[in-house]
Design a protein around this motif. Structure first.
Motif, PDB file in Angstrom:
ATOM      1  N   UNK A 196     -35.747  11.672  -6.722  1.00 26.58           N
ATOM      2  CA  UNK A 196     -34.360  11.313  -7.078  1.00 26.58           C
ATOM      3  C   UNK A 196     -33.362  11.235  -5.826  1.00 26.58           C
ATOM      4  N   UNK A 197     -32.507  10.621  -5.879  1.00 28.86           N
ATOM      5  CA  UNK A 197     -31.366  10.517  -4.678  1.00 28.86           C
ATOM      6  C   UNK A 197     -30.245  10.687  -4.920  1.00 28.86           C
ATOM      7  N   UNK A 198     -29.448  11.700  -4.170  1.00 33.38           N
ATOM      8  CA  UNK A 198     -28.439  12.024  -4.183  1.00 33.38           C
ATOM      9  C   UNK A 198     -27.558  11.769  -3.237  1.00 33.38           C
ATOM     10  N   UNK A 199     -26.445  11.317  -3.490  1.00 36.81           N
ATOM     11  CA  UNK A 199     -25.474  10.866  -2.113  1.00 36.81           C
ATOM     12  C   UNK A 199     -24.140  11.560  -1.965  1.00 36.81           C
ATOM     13  N   UNK A 200     -23.851  12.004  -1.068  1.00 37.13           N
ATOM     14  CA  UNK A 200     -22.558  12.731  -0.581  1.00 37.13           C
ATOM     15  C   UNK A 200     -21.770  12.001   0.513  1.00 37.13           C
ATOM     16  N   UNK A 201     -20.494  11.640   0.158  1.00 35.88           N
ATOM     17  CA  UNK A 201     -19.794  11.044   0.940  1.00 35.88           C
ATOM     18  C   UNK A 201     -18.153  11.733   0.850  1.00 35.88           C
ATOM     19  N   UNK A 202     -17.449  11.163   1.798  1.00 33.26           N
ATOM     20  CA  UNK A 202     -16.091  11.565   1.600  1.00 33.26           C
ATOM     21  C   UNK A 202     -15.402  11.290   0.249  1.00 33.26           C
ATOM     22  N   UNK A 203     -14.386  11.936  -0.077  1.00 31.86           N
ATOM     23  CA  UNK A 203     -13.500  11.617  -1.136  1.00 31.86           C
ATOM     24  C   UNK A 203     -12.466  10.595  -0.999  1.00 31.86           C
ATOM     25  N   UNK A 204     -12.971   9.567  -0.893  1.00 28.66           N
ATOM     26  CA  UNK A 204     -11.925   8.703  -0.631  1.00 28.66           C
ATOM     27  C   UNK A 204     -12.477   7.179  -1.253  1.00 28.66           C
ATOM     28  N   UNK A 205     -12.018   6.156  -1.174  1.00 31.33           N
ATOM     29  CA  UNK A 205     -12.447   4.774  -1.632  1.00 31.33           C
ATOM     30  C   UNK A 205     -13.708   4.273  -0.917  1.00 31.33           C
ATOM     31  N   UNK A 206     -13.261   4.456   0.359  1.00 30.10           N
ATOM     32  CA  UNK A 206     -14.434   4.068   1.371  1.00 30.10           C
ATOM     33  C   UNK A 206     -15.926   4.949   1.095  1.00 30.10           C
ATOM     34  N   UNK A 207     -15.587   6.092   0.999  1.00 30.11           N
ATOM     35  CA  UNK A 207     -16.756   6.956   0.820  1.00 30.11           C
ATOM     36  C   UNK A 207     -17.581   6.634  -0.537  1.00 30.11           C
ATOM     37  N   UNK A 208     -16.846   6.198  -1.691  1.00 28.34           N
ATOM     38  CA  UNK A 208     -17.267   5.762  -2.858  1.00 28.34           C
ATOM     39  C   UNK A 208     -18.088   4.577  -2.682  1.00 28.34           C
ATOM     40  N   UNK A 209     -17.530   3.600  -1.876  1.00 23.78           N
ATOM     41  CA  UNK A 209     -18.281   2.506  -1.561  1.00 23.78           C
ATOM     42  C   UNK A 209     -19.796   2.655  -0.706  1.00 23.78           C
ATOM     43  N   UNK A 210     -19.529   3.550   0.157  1.00 24.69           N
ATOM     44  CA  UNK A 210     -20.851   4.121   0.792  1.00 24.69           C
ATOM     45  C   UNK A 210     -21.817   4.302  -0.139  1.00 24.69           C
ATOM     46  N   UNK A 211     -21.582   5.054  -1.159  1.00 20.22           N
ATOM     47  CA  UNK A 211     -22.577   5.511  -2.064  1.00 20.22           C
ATOM     48  C   UNK A 211     -23.066   4.314  -2.876  1.00 20.22           C
TER      49      UNK A 211
END
Length: 371
Positions: A253-268
């Motif tokens: 399984x894959x889990x993705x952690x990014x910044x809490x902003x719209x750009x982080x959401x898009x990276x995920x």
């Protein structure tokens, strides 16, 4: 104790992953060349037909859960004076990558741009060169990485996975990806390697290098039996393909952690559902991967330090609301939370509770929540 996953080794006579790709790509290039030669021998205007990459021909496919090209095609023909330049550039690029594949060499996008000058092949700038390479991908139905052209950016991986190299000069050599404390660069040799043995049971992709290093220092790979991947912002396509391959071949399984902003959401989401820019390609997304934060709701729940959303951030959130890739309960909930809070935060914000908090408290809670 969970046993490691040993991947069944292939017999000596079975072509390696690199050899298989090389054979398929060279065959596609040969077909393109034969098509053009046949047209010329019949005294026809040489032309190439390819799927249109226009916005109106890009659709979100619910079955594959990614953007794909529709049924519209375009034709580039030497009969049209406006097509002569891009058609010539396309043919030269095909010849260049054919040479790369035959010699087992790699090139960067920048190398292609400068190499063209040695052949007096004119590209106005690298953007034009990159666009022709994308055209070639569309014609051949193979990503540029398959014909050994890579971008400059690199991401990294760390964890208890032993790979076996298949590239020329290193065939059969094995390497454990936890052998270097800074992680291993995800380059052409690694992406084409075979998986020999894996003791991890999950993949955690991380947007930022600082948190990637923190996870290594806090031994997340041991505590949570995880392969750690630093995406370096938007994950390069080779990294996205590697994530998909590890998920499928190793059953992780894959889990993705990014910044809490719209750009982080898009990276995920690009890792999960692909991008419109790569609609002409397949097998770059991991549809069952899970966005694991940082959520807008985490800003409130964990009282994280935050900054106001900019006008550009807010505009981007409204764009995401209209994007079919975000049409699920979690994405909708968190987009609405961002718009309501009008705040954003970073992965590093958890450090207000101590450097190990994100590993000891936040990570296990989120993994348990996502299952």
């Amino acid at each position: 104790m969970k046993k490691s996953k040993k991947v069944k080794t292939t017999k000596t006579k079975t072509p390696s992953r690199v050899e298989q790709k090389k054979s398929v790509v060279l065959s596609a290039l040969r077909s393109l060349g034969e098509q053009l030669y046949s047209q010329l021998s019949k005294k026809q205007w040489p032309s190439v037909r390819m799927p249109s990459r226009s916005i109106t021909n890009i659709h979100y496919d619910q079955h594959t859960r990614q953007y794909i090209l529709g049924e519209r095609f375009v034709r580039r023909s030497a009969r049209n004076i406006r097509h002569i330049r891009p058609l010539t550039q396309l043919v030269w690029t095909g010849s260049f990558v054919d040479e790369l594949a035959r010699e087992g060499k790699t090139s960067t996008l920048r190398d292609v741009f400068y190499s063209a000058q040695a052949y007096e092949m004119s590209f106005t700038d690298q953007a034009e060169s990159d666009d022709i390479i994308t055209d070639l991908e569309t014609v051949l139905e193979h990503p540029r990485e398959d014909f050994n052209v890579f971008p400059e950016e690199r991401s990294a991986i760390f964890g208890d996975l032993t790979i076996q190299y298949t590239v020329r000069g290193y065939e059969g050599r094995k390497l454990n990806l936890a052998s270097h404390p800074d992680g291993m660069m995800i380059g052409p040799a690694l992406t084409n390697a075979e998986f020999a043995e894996c003791k991890a049971d999950k993949i955690i992709a991380i947007e930022k290098g600082g948190l990637f290093t923190r996870f290594i220092e806090e031994r997340v790979h041991d505590k949570y039996k995880a392969l750690l991947i630093h995406t370096a912002g938007q994950a390069p396509r080779a990294t996205r393909a590697l994530i998909r391959r590890m998920s499928q071949e190793l059953g992780l399984p894959v889990y993705i952690f990014c910044d809490a902003d719209p750009w982080g959401m898009h990276i995920a989401n690009v890792i999960i559902a692909g991008s419109a820019n790569a609609a002409h390609l397949r097998e770059l997304n991991t549809p069952d991967a899970k966005w694991a934060g940082v959520y807008a709701s985490d800003i409130v729940d964990y009282k994280l330090p935050s900054d106001p959303l900019t006008d550009l951030d807010i505009k981007r959130l409204y764009e995401l609301q209209k994007d079919p890739r975000y049409d699920t309960k979690l994405w909708k909930r968190e987009i609405e939370a961002f718009l309501r809070l009008k705040r954003k935060s970073e992965q590093e914000a958890f450090s207000r509770y101590g450097l190990a908090f994100i590993v000891d408290k936040y990570l296990p809670a989120r993994l348990k929540e996502l299952g």
